[in-house]
Motif scaffolding. Sequence first.
Motif, PDB file in Angstrom:
ATOM      1  N   GLU A 169      44.141  23.426 140.221  1.00  0.00           N
ATOM      2  CA  GLU A 169      42.800  23.549 140.728  1.00  0.00           C
ATOM      3  C   GLU A 169      42.863  23.618 142.057  1.00  0.00           C
ATOM      4  O   GLU A 169      41.991  24.220 142.814  1.00  0.00           O
ATOM      5  CB  GLU A 169      41.714  22.685 140.262  1.00  0.00           C
ATOM      6  CG  GLU A 169      41.485  22.932 138.670  1.00  0.00           C
ATOM      7  CD  GLU A 169      40.569  21.999 138.021  1.00  0.00           C
ATOM      8  OE1 GLU A 169      40.017  21.232 138.854  1.00  0.00           O
ATOM      9  OE2 GLU A 169      40.200  22.143 137.038  1.00  0.00           O
ATOM     10  N   ALA A 172      40.177  25.861 143.442  1.00  0.00           N
ATOM     11  CA  ALA A 172      39.885  26.874 142.720  1.00  0.00           C
ATOM     12  C   ALA A 172      38.935  27.124 141.709  1.00  0.00           C
ATOM     13  O   ALA A 172      38.707  28.051 141.141  1.00  0.00           O
ATOM     14  CB  ALA A 172      41.336  27.302 142.175  1.00  0.00           C
ATOM     15  N   GLN A 174      44.980  24.334 146.051  1.00  0.00           N
ATOM     16  CA  GLN A 174      45.966  24.794 146.797  1.00  0.00           C
ATOM     17  C   GLN A 174      46.074  24.090 148.251  1.00  0.00           C
ATOM     18  O   GLN A 174      45.003  23.974 148.807  1.00  0.00           O
ATOM     19  CB  GLN A 174      45.699  26.049 147.055  1.00  0.00           C
ATOM     20  CG  GLN A 174      45.760  27.077 145.696  1.00  0.00           C
ATOM     21  CD  GLN A 174      45.664  28.481 145.827  1.00  0.00           C
ATOM     22  OE1 GLN A 174      45.131  28.851 146.760  1.00  0.00           O
ATOM     23  NE2 GLN A 174      46.035  29.245 144.810  1.00  0.00           N
TER      24      GLN A 174
END
Length: 228
Positions: free
Chosen positions: A201, A119, A203
Amino acid sequence: MKIRIKFEKTGCMKFVGHLDIMRYFQKVMRRADVDIMYSEGFSPHQKMSFAAPLGVGLTSTGEYFDIEVHTTDSSEEMIRRMNETNVDGIKVSSYRLLDDNTKTAMSIVAAADYEVSLANSEAVSEIQKFETFMAQDNITVLKKTKKSEVEVDIKPMIMEYKVNSDSVFMKLMTGSENNLKPELVMEAFYQYIGRELNKFEIQVCRLETYGKDGDRIIPLMDFGTDIS
């Protein structure tokens, strides 16, 4: 009869822990009128065992558990009945009959596929360095055990990988003998690029779980057959 069930865990259900998922499916069995077998004794419980616990915060399209039943309808009908009782974020995708001598999913788990999405834009810009990270002779990390911390070379546990534009696909050893979490791989990668990993940050989605069948590994659902 032994049955292997595959399900997805997505959305807000990723925040529900393993023990609560076990209790949840015990209720699903009753609500969907699954003719599940119970153990004997003063405190009978449903004959149900899960393949590999999924960490809180991770989503998955490849979760499995085994049950034993007295009788059953077709795979299509059983999937329909369970999904009618399921909440958003849980979906049964496979219901298959196993041979009587098939080992439990828990005992044969050998690997799992993961998709790790980044992310943070700065980390995404350096994702291609994962290739040089994997080109190292070894990748040594400090792995925590129940009693201590030991240095482990995790590179042999990374069976496959593929770098995408903003994510990394990994097939990792999973199970009682060798078990590598994708978060540990990413922590080592972040150290390699000189960053500190913030768990928010990344997933992580577990795409599939595999079992050992002789000298090969196959998806856990391939050990069974659909019921017509």
